[in-house]
Write an enzyme that holds these catalytic residues in place. Sequence first.
Site, PDB file in Angstrom:
ATOM      1  N   LYS A   4       0.840  -1.211   0.000  1.00  0.00           N
ATOM      2  CA  LYS A   4       0.000   0.000   0.000  1.00  0.00           C
ATOM      3  C   LYS A   4       0.868   1.251   0.000  1.00  0.00           C
ATOM      4  O   LYS A   4       0.578   2.228  -0.708  1.00  0.00           O
ATOM      5  CB  LYS A   4      -0.924   0.010   1.218  1.00  0.00           C
ATOM      6  CG  LYS A   4      -2.058  -0.981   1.172  1.00  0.00           C
ATOM      7  CD  LYS A   4      -2.959  -0.815   2.397  1.00  0.00           C
ATOM      8  CE  LYS A   4      -4.137  -1.777   2.368  1.00  0.00           C
ATOM      9  NZ  LYS A   4      -5.020  -1.599   3.538  1.00  0.00           N
ATOM     10  N   GLU A  38     -18.565   3.941  -0.006  1.00  0.00           N
ATOM     11  CA  GLU A  38     -17.718   3.436  -1.088  1.00  0.00           C
ATOM     12  C   GLU A  38     -18.400   3.693  -2.430  1.00  0.00           C
ATOM     13  O   GLU A  38     -19.615   3.528  -2.567  1.00  0.00           O
ATOM     14  CB  GLU A  38     -17.456   1.939  -0.898  1.00  0.00           C
ATOM     15  CG  GLU A  38     -16.562   1.642   0.305  1.00  0.00           C
ATOM     16  CD  GLU A  38     -16.243   0.171   0.439  1.00  0.00           C
ATOM     17  OE1 GLU A  38     -16.291  -0.537  -0.578  1.00  0.00           O
ATOM     18  OE2 GLU A  38     -15.950  -0.274   1.568  1.00  0.00           O
ATOM     19  N   ASN A  67     -37.307  -4.498   2.323  1.00  0.00           N
ATOM     20  CA  ASN A  67     -37.323  -5.854   1.783  1.00  0.00           C
ATOM     21  C   ASN A  67     -38.443  -6.704   2.391  1.00  0.00           C
ATOM     22  O   ASN A  67     -39.034  -7.552   1.711  1.00  0.00           O
ATOM     23  CB  ASN A  67     -35.972  -6.528   1.992  1.00  0.00           C
ATOM     24  CG  ASN A  67     -34.911  -5.980   1.045  1.00  0.00           C
ATOM     25  OD1 ASN A  67     -35.231  -5.466  -0.022  1.00  0.00           O
ATOM     26  ND2 ASN A  67     -33.658  -6.088   1.429  1.00  0.00           N
ATOM     27  N   ARG A 121     -37.521  10.875  18.378  1.00  0.00           N
ATOM     28  CA  ARG A 121     -36.933  11.259  19.658  1.00  0.00           C
ATOM     29  C   ARG A 121     -37.078  10.148  20.692  1.00  0.00           C
ATOM     30  O   ARG A 121     -38.174   9.629  20.900  1.00  0.00           O
ATOM     31  CB  ARG A 121     -37.612  12.523  20.181  1.00  0.00           C
ATOM     32  CG  ARG A 121     -37.279  13.777  19.401  1.00  0.00           C
ATOM     33  CD  ARG A 121     -35.858  14.196  19.662  1.00  0.00           C
ATOM     34  NE  ARG A 121     -35.501  15.389  18.896  1.00  0.00           N
ATOM     35  CZ  ARG A 121     -34.286  15.892  18.850  1.00  0.00           C
ATOM     36  NH1 ARG A 121     -33.303  15.295  19.520  1.00  0.00           N
ATOM     37  NH2 ARG A 121     -34.029  16.969  18.156  1.00  0.00           N
ATOM     38  N   CYS A 127     -53.997   2.391  16.956  1.00  0.00           N
ATOM     39  CA  CYS A 127     -53.587   2.103  15.575  1.00  0.00           C
ATOM     40  C   CYS A 127     -52.302   1.281  15.465  1.00  0.00           C
ATOM     41  O   CYS A 127     -52.294   0.205  14.868  1.00  0.00           O
ATOM     42  CB  CYS A 127     -53.416   3.413  14.787  1.00  0.00           C
ATOM     43  SG  CYS A 127     -54.965   4.317  14.561  1.00  0.00           S
TER      44      CYS A 127
END
Length: 422
Positions: free
Chosen positions: A35, A163, A227, A261, A270
């Site tokens: 490297k 990336e 998904n 929060r 619900c």
Amino acid sequence: MKIMVCGLGYVGVTTAACLVNDGHHVVGVDVNDSKVADVASGISPVSEPGVNELLARGVAENRLEASTSIEANLSGTDVVLVCVGTPSHPSGSLDLSFVRSVTREIGLAISKLEESAERPLIVYRSTLPPGTMESVISPILLDLAGEPGADYDLAFNPEFLRESSAIADYYAPAKIVIGEAKPGASQQLRGLYSGIEAPVFELPFSTAEMIKLTDNSFHAIKVAFGNEIGRIALSLSVNPQQVIDAFLVDTRLNISPAYFRPGGPFGGSCLPKDLRAIRAFAESQGVDIPLISSTLQSNASHKSYLAQLVFGKVTPGSKILLLGLSFKSDTDDLRESPLVDLAETLLGKGYDLKIIDPDLQGRTLIGANSQYVDDHLPHLSRLLVNSLHEAGEPDLVIIGKQMDSVVQSLDSEMATLNLTRL
């Protein structure tokens, strides 16, 4: 500035390339000879768009070097950026061995500087578990180089580089996070971001360390949620992209700061009902949705957590005033209210409980709302009071929902527990 970048992986190489592009002199340091050789030649050891060109320009302009030695290059360095890897252990915890190793090298190198030499600002960009800066890094540096904050400053500056778009993310970050031992200790770090417009958060070390893990956890949750919804939709031959298109349009609740929060659990007529409904429907279709299915369990865990907070503050038999009983302000709906659960738990543990809720004053509960209270708090009328005076002198006041007028009238010496803003 002269900047040393320790660790020439994705983060280190991209950071070095951008710093060179900004006109700084950069020394890249890594234990990997290959490297180091690549960077010294202006070649990126990782595949990231645009990085090769910036490194090549840095070498051509004599503003980029690479080395395997921190000590040999520390003199005259203004900032040291630590970008070494923190891979996962089999247990899932982060392996800090590279962080410890490079910290010891930096500490030794600082200890060998001439007494008159300027000490660099040491900045960690590696992903760290909360508490690492204080419990791991600071003690190593203290032992080898003296106390951070005396001769040199120490900071944590997590990266948010993706990336394949790392350079764009570097120059247009959503935020800049700076962790420091005391406010203003790392002002020099702001110089690296001159010309970059983004909200800046200067925070204690552990808070800053938590932010990177929080961000990535949520990104993963979003992918998993999308998904799972997709699997349910496909089981019905429904187009999942159309479902999510409609979902994303709602920036008031769905894609917004709403409900984020930390505070009380969710409740009402619900959310719990519809979570049970989608879980049951997915099961009927043979679709596994572990993320969505675990949400009710997570909510129940949070209810238990809040009760434990109360137990840790006052013992059974103590007088408690609970501000709020319906599941949110401006409604008298008590169905599946977490505050009803809390009240029921406290009574069961032997606490002397009183409740103030302006949303219930003068109201006659009917239907399912009335039945829910009869099942869980059959003696509610004995618990409700209309004022702080009627409540007497409680040992603890629990703020269960937004109730500004009552909260503002509390005696400043009263012990309080605010469940709306943990």
